[in-house]
Design a protein around this motif. Sequence first.
Motif, PDB file in Angstrom:
ATOM      1  N   ILE A  23     -45.819  59.345  76.089  1.00 37.99           N
ATOM      2  CA  ILE A  23     -46.082  60.737  75.939  1.00 37.99           C
ATOM      3  C   ILE A  23     -47.433  61.184  75.498  1.00 37.99           C
ATOM      4  CG2 ILE A  23     -43.522  61.266  76.076  1.00 37.99           C
ATOM      5  CD1 ILE A  23     -43.683  61.638  73.148  1.00 37.99           C
ATOM      6  N   ALA A  24     -47.889  62.116  75.899  1.00 37.46           N
ATOM      7  CA  ALA A  24     -49.440  62.459  75.349  1.00 37.46           C
ATOM      8  C   ALA A  24     -49.271  63.701  74.495  1.00 37.46           C
ATOM      9  CB  ALA A  24     -50.108  62.438  76.700  1.00 37.46           C
ATOM     10  N   PHE A  25     -49.946  63.985  73.728  1.00 36.73           N
ATOM     11  CA  PHE A  25     -50.178  65.056  72.570  1.00 36.73           C
ATOM     12  C   PHE A  25     -51.239  65.639  72.911  1.00 36.73           C
ATOM     13  CE2 PHE A  25     -46.450  62.663  70.830  1.00 36.73           C
ATOM     14  CZ  PHE A  25     -45.648  63.690  70.727  1.00 36.73           C
ATOM     15  N   ASP A  26     -51.422  66.817  73.506  1.00 41.71           N
ATOM     16  CA  ASP A  26     -52.412  67.736  73.475  1.00 41.71           C
ATOM     17  C   ASP A  26     -53.098  68.021  72.028  1.00 41.71           C
ATOM     18  OD1 ASP A  26     -53.736  70.851  73.325  1.00 41.71           O
ATOM     19  OD2 ASP A  26     -54.014  70.245  75.346  1.00 41.71           O
ATOM     20  N   PRO A  27     -54.223  68.361  71.876  1.00 36.20           N
ATOM     21  CA  PRO A  27     -54.813  68.544  70.299  1.00 36.20           C
ATOM     22  C   PRO A  27     -54.100  69.599  69.889  1.00 36.20           C
ATOM     23  CG  PRO A  27     -56.520  68.181  71.929  1.00 36.20           C
ATOM     24  CD  PRO A  27     -55.277  68.286  72.798  1.00 36.20           C
ATOM     25  N   GLY A  28     -53.629  70.785  70.591  1.00 33.83           N
ATOM     26  CA  GLY A  28     -52.791  71.882  69.865  1.00 33.83           C
ATOM     27  C   GLY A  28     -51.378  71.673  69.782  1.00 33.83           C
ATOM     28  N   ILE A  29     -50.812  70.154  69.978  1.00 31.37           N
ATOM     29  CA  ILE A  29     -49.404  69.984  69.875  1.00 31.37           C
ATOM     30  C   ILE A  29     -49.245  68.975  68.929  1.00 31.37           C
ATOM     31  CG2 ILE A  29     -47.277  69.293  71.022  1.00 31.37           C
ATOM     32  CD1 ILE A  29     -48.303  70.528  73.761  1.00 31.37           C
ATOM     33  N   ALA A  30     -48.156  69.537  67.730  1.00 28.30           N
ATOM     34  CA  ALA A  30     -47.914  68.541  66.764  1.00 28.30           C
ATOM     35  C   ALA A  30     -46.867  67.546  67.061  1.00 28.30           C
ATOM     36  CB  ALA A  30     -47.511  69.386  65.681  1.00 28.30           C
ATOM     37  N   LEU A  31     -47.179  66.187  66.466  1.00 27.41           N
ATOM     38  CA  LEU A  31     -46.077  65.232  66.903  1.00 27.41           C
ATOM     39  C   LEU A  31     -44.619  65.551  66.621  1.00 27.41           C
ATOM     40  CD1 LEU A  31     -47.918  62.542  64.672  1.00 27.41           C
ATOM     41  CD2 LEU A  31     -47.821  62.763  67.256  1.00 27.41           C
ATOM     42  N   SER A  32     -44.378  66.783  65.615  1.00 28.21           N
ATOM     43  CA  SER A  32     -43.014  66.983  65.351  1.00 28.21           C
ATOM     44  C   SER A  32     -42.499  68.002  66.505  1.00 28.21           C
ATOM     45  CB  SER A  32     -42.996  67.948  64.067  1.00 28.21           C
ATOM     46  OG  SER A  32     -43.858  69.236  64.306  1.00 28.21           O
ATOM     47  N   THR A  33     -43.228  68.069  67.489  1.00 29.18           N
ATOM     48  CA  THR A  33     -42.686  69.098  68.578  1.00 29.18           C
ATOM     49  C   THR A  33     -41.923  68.115  69.372  1.00 29.18           C
ATOM     50  OG1 THR A  33     -44.851  70.212  68.639  1.00 29.18           O
ATOM     51  CG2 THR A  33     -43.404  70.660  70.601  1.00 29.18           C
TER      52      THR A  33
ATOM     53  N   GLU B  32     -56.485  62.535  61.877  1.00 31.69           N
ATOM     54  CA  GLU B  32     -54.956  62.758  60.925  1.00 31.69           C
ATOM     55  C   GLU B  32     -53.752  62.433  61.728  1.00 31.69           C
ATOM     56  OE1 GLU B  32     -55.276  66.468  58.752  1.00 31.69           O
ATOM     57  OE2 GLU B  32     -57.182  65.971  58.021  1.00 31.69           O
ATOM     58  N   LYS B  33     -53.980  62.829  63.023  1.00 33.79           N
ATOM     59  CA  LYS B  33     -52.676  62.722  63.907  1.00 33.79           C
ATOM     60  C   LYS B  33     -52.379  61.532  64.415  1.00 33.79           C
ATOM     61  CE  LYS B  33     -51.760  65.984  67.220  1.00 33.79           C
ATOM     62  NZ  LYS B  33     -51.967  66.940  68.361  1.00 33.79           N
ATOM     63  N   VAL B  34     -53.407  60.682  64.443  1.00 37.84           N
ATOM     64  CA  VAL B  34     -53.244  59.230  64.786  1.00 37.84           C
ATOM     65  C   VAL B  34     -52.617  58.773  63.515  1.00 37.84           C
ATOM     66  CG1 VAL B  34     -54.576  57.186  64.906  1.00 37.84           C
ATOM     67  CG2 VAL B  34     -55.125  59.102  66.329  1.00 37.84           C
ATOM     68  N   ALA B  35     -53.259  59.002  62.381  1.00 38.74           N
ATOM     69  CA  ALA B  35     -52.611  58.325  61.061  1.00 38.74           C
ATOM     70  C   ALA B  35     -51.241  58.813  60.936  1.00 38.74           C
ATOM     71  CB  ALA B  35     -53.451  58.925  59.832  1.00 38.74           C
ATOM     72  N   ALA B  36     -50.565  60.212  61.025  1.00 37.68           N
ATOM     73  CA  ALA B  36     -49.047  60.502  61.415  1.00 37.68           C
ATOM     74  C   ALA B  36     -48.580  59.710  62.090  1.00 37.68           C
ATOM     75  CB  ALA B  36     -49.346  61.962  61.337  1.00 37.68           C
ATOM     76  N   ALA B  37     -49.089  59.419  63.298  1.00 33.48           N
ATOM     77  CA  ALA B  37     -48.206  58.616  64.484  1.00 33.48           C
ATOM     78  C   ALA B  37     -47.819  57.197  63.883  1.00 33.48           C
ATOM     79  CB  ALA B  37     -48.817  58.694  65.640  1.00 33.48           C
ATOM     80  N   LYS B  38     -48.958  56.886  63.016  1.00 30.07           N
ATOM     81  CA  LYS B  38     -48.619  55.231  62.436  1.00 30.07           C
ATOM     82  C   LYS B  38     -47.527  55.477  61.613  1.00 30.07           C
ATOM     83  CE  LYS B  38     -50.949  51.532  60.077  1.00 30.07           C
ATOM     84  NZ  LYS B  38     -52.235  51.275  59.248  1.00 30.07           N
ATOM     85  N   GLN B  39     -47.883  56.669  60.508  1.00 32.19           N
ATOM     86  CA  GLN B  39     -46.779  56.556  59.591  1.00 32.19           C
ATOM     87  C   GLN B  39     -45.255  56.922  60.019  1.00 32.19           C
ATOM     88  OE1 GLN B  39     -48.130  56.220  56.323  1.00 32.19           O
ATOM     89  NE2 GLN B  39     -45.814  55.802  55.847  1.00 32.19           N
ATOM     90  N   LEU B  40     -45.237  57.579  61.109  1.00 32.62           N
ATOM     91  CA  LEU B  40     -44.096  57.733  61.550  1.00 32.62           C
ATOM     92  C   LEU B  40     -43.141  56.474  62.290  1.00 32.62           C
ATOM     93  CD1 LEU B  40     -44.450  61.439  63.552  1.00 32.62           C
ATOM     94  CD2 LEU B  40     -42.730  60.872  61.481  1.00 32.62           C
ATOM     95  N   ARG B  41     -44.322  55.837  62.825  1.00 36.64           N
ATOM     96  CA  ARG B  41     -43.865  54.514  63.540  1.00 36.64           C
ATOM     97  C   ARG B  41     -43.063  53.541  62.168  1.00 36.64           C
ATOM     98  NH1 ARG B  41     -48.365  51.310  66.528  1.00 36.64           N
ATOM     99  NH2 ARG B  41     -49.071  50.959  64.541  1.00 36.64           N
TER     100      ARG B  41
END
Length: 214
Positions: free
Chosen positions: A112-122, A153-162
């Motif tokens: 799944i791809a995340f547009d810059p304006g869409i948060a991982l939490s979505t 920061e979103k990359v780092a958040a994706a890593k932390q969630l993983r």
Amino acid sequence: MPIVSPSLLAADLFKLGDQIKLIEQTDASYLHVDIMDGHYVPNINFGDKIVGELKQHTALTLDCHIMVNQPEQVIMDVAAAGGDILTFHPETSAHPYRLIQEIQRLGKKAGIAFDPGIALSTYADLLPLVDQVLVMTVSPGFGGQSFLPAMVEKVAAAKQLREDNDYHYDIEVDGGVNADTGQQCVTAGANVLVAGSYVFKGEIAERIESLTRL
């Protein structure tokens, strides 16, 4: 060493065969194929036909980024043509959960791809299911754009969630990637780097090597 996925959006289609041969001589293991419908994004580009032709001529993993509205039929066609990784934007599908399951049922990897304006939490409910999370580091639809630093920061958040949840996805970044921005993304947790203009507007082998060394 990150996986490098040269983006054919920036390739010279009149020299594509020769350029792929150059890529095959490097440590790159993916080819990134952008599929656009002119609706979800303004441009129209590639489709299942080129995926099928690529499959006949290279053993590189076909990393297909599906930027279309109602991606269900397109994704099935691309899968049948030989796409290996099928990544879509969840907001384009009425049933993204089901689509992920269908992709994997076909023996393919689902992203799944995340547009810059869409948060991982979505789309937090989808993260346990997927094989790849694509963090767009530019707005989707055009090559040659400037990297958006806030996406690190979103990359780092994706890593932390993983790590926190024992998920299994790869973290891919796409847009404005070069040796400098790629290093920022790898440091933050990305392990797949999509690079188009940086690779194809220079010496292909040298540019790929600079990314695989990160």
